[in-house]
Scaffold this active site. Sequence first.
Site, PDB file in Angstrom:
ATOM      1  CG  ASP A  94      -1.966   0.949   1.328  1.00  0.00           C
ATOM      2  OD1 ASP A  94      -2.403   1.403   0.260  1.00  0.00           O
ATOM      3  OD2 ASP A  94      -2.414   1.273   2.451  1.00  0.00           O
ATOM      4  CG  ASP A 116       0.667   7.618  -3.478  1.00  0.00           C
ATOM      5  OD1 ASP A 116       0.472   8.421  -4.410  1.00  0.00           O
ATOM      6  OD2 ASP A 116       0.235   7.779  -2.329  1.00  0.00           O
ATOM      7  CD  GLU A 146      -3.655   8.197  -4.569  1.00  0.00           C
ATOM      8  OE1 GLU A 146      -3.337   7.144  -3.977  1.00  0.00           O
ATOM      9  OE2 GLU A 146      -4.043   9.207  -3.974  1.00  0.00           O
ATOM     10  CG  HIS A 232      -6.173   4.584  -1.349  1.00  0.00           C
ATOM     11  ND1 HIS A 232      -5.010   4.217  -0.728  1.00  0.00           N
ATOM     12  CD2 HIS A 232      -6.119   4.036  -2.583  1.00  0.00           C
ATOM     13  CE1 HIS A 232      -4.280   3.491  -1.550  1.00  0.00           C
ATOM     14  NE2 HIS A 232      -4.932   3.369  -2.693  1.00  0.00           N
TER      15      HIS A 232
HETATM   16  P1  13P Z   1      -8.746   4.443   6.163  1.00  0.00           P
HETATM   17  O1  13P Z   1      -7.830   5.279   7.017  1.00  0.00           O
HETATM   18  O2  13P Z   1     -10.010   5.172   5.842  1.00  0.00           O
HETATM   19  O3  13P Z   1      -8.992   3.114   6.744  1.00  0.00           O
HETATM   20  O4  13P Z   1      -8.019   4.238   4.757  1.00  0.00           O
HETATM   21  C1  13P Z   1      -7.013   3.249   4.608  1.00  0.00           C
HETATM   22  C2  13P Z   1      -6.337   3.334   3.300  1.00  0.00           C
HETATM   23  O5  13P Z   1      -6.789   3.949   2.362  1.00  0.00           O
HETATM   24  C3  13P Z   1      -5.081   2.599   3.146  1.00  0.00           C
HETATM   25  O6  13P Z   1      -4.448   2.916   1.964  1.00  0.00           O
END
Ligand code: 13P
Length: 333
Positions: A94, A116, A146, A232
């Site tokens: 991520d 990203d 993104e 996200h």
């Molecule tokens: P939240 O903080 O809303 O859970 O989002 C998590 C996220 O987008 C991880 O990339």
Amino acid sequence: MVNYKDLGLVNTREMFKRAVAGGYAIPAFNFNTMEQMQAIVMAAVETKSPVIMQVSKGARNYANGTILRYMAEGAVAYAKELGCEHPEIVLHLDHGDSFELCKECIDNGFSSVMIDGSSLPYEENIALAKKVVDYAHQFDVTVEAELGVLAGVEDEVAAAESHYTKPEEVIDFSTRTGCDSLAISIGTSHGAHKFTPEQCTLVNGVLVPPPLAFDILHEIEKKLPGFPIVLHGSSSVPMEEVNTINQYGGHLEAAIGIPEEQLREASKSAVCKINIDSDSRLAMTAAIRKHLAEHPGDFDPRQYLKPARENMKKMYIHKIVNVLGSDGKLAQC
Ligand code: 13P
């Protein structure tokens, strides 16, 4: 080099294709502890859902990349042990912020990575994403890129202001990068404080945040028919968890998330991956605070991590079944 296929993992390509066609979204749950991982696998198996287990750079630093790889391999074996013969589990990076980090993950068993470059100038974002795609595709690893900037803080990723994705850029961006999915900005943000109370409307004593920019989402869908879109910052920040945390000694003020009806609506569109991290943190913290307040003599971590795991599992199942609609969507059970 460790290829994800040898760990029993899958990339996102087929599951996204089915999700876009079927009008549902695949859950992407962040994890960095064993209990989160167990809860994610139990929830995915019970609901027969494909699942993306994702780790940020910060989570990787916390848990250690090698341990995460074995946890993901363990997740596949655990799912089979729980009775799911053909689990579909993705290990995803991520918010990768450099080619080197993405490469390291690809070389160490990740089946999907996000690069990203959204804070970079447009052409630099394209060049970086393309470099990652060219490397990743050699190993059949899928890549999320993104366009547009989300506000909020997530580990090392922080932005004060959001900038919605510009629909006029998406065709050029996806074509020139070759990315497999596109994260867009339509009003969600990271963390448990997505909106200030001033941005919300008070309806029956509840603060309702402004709606997501569905017009932008639909314009993007028209420009890229069938192309996988990612949201996200999609925690809904359940009030019952926030209240439990505050009741048992926590102090979370004005925590506001994305209403689940809006996520349900988004799931029916080309949005095929929805990222949820904060809700898991809240579920874990609420259960631990409650347990320790009610059992002040307990000091065995299993005593408070067990209810924490149960609470996260309940939350994951709720998201899968009632919000994203990915239950029963494994290609083979
Ligand atoms: P939240 O903080 O809303 O859970 O989002 C998590 C996220 O987008 C991880 O990339």
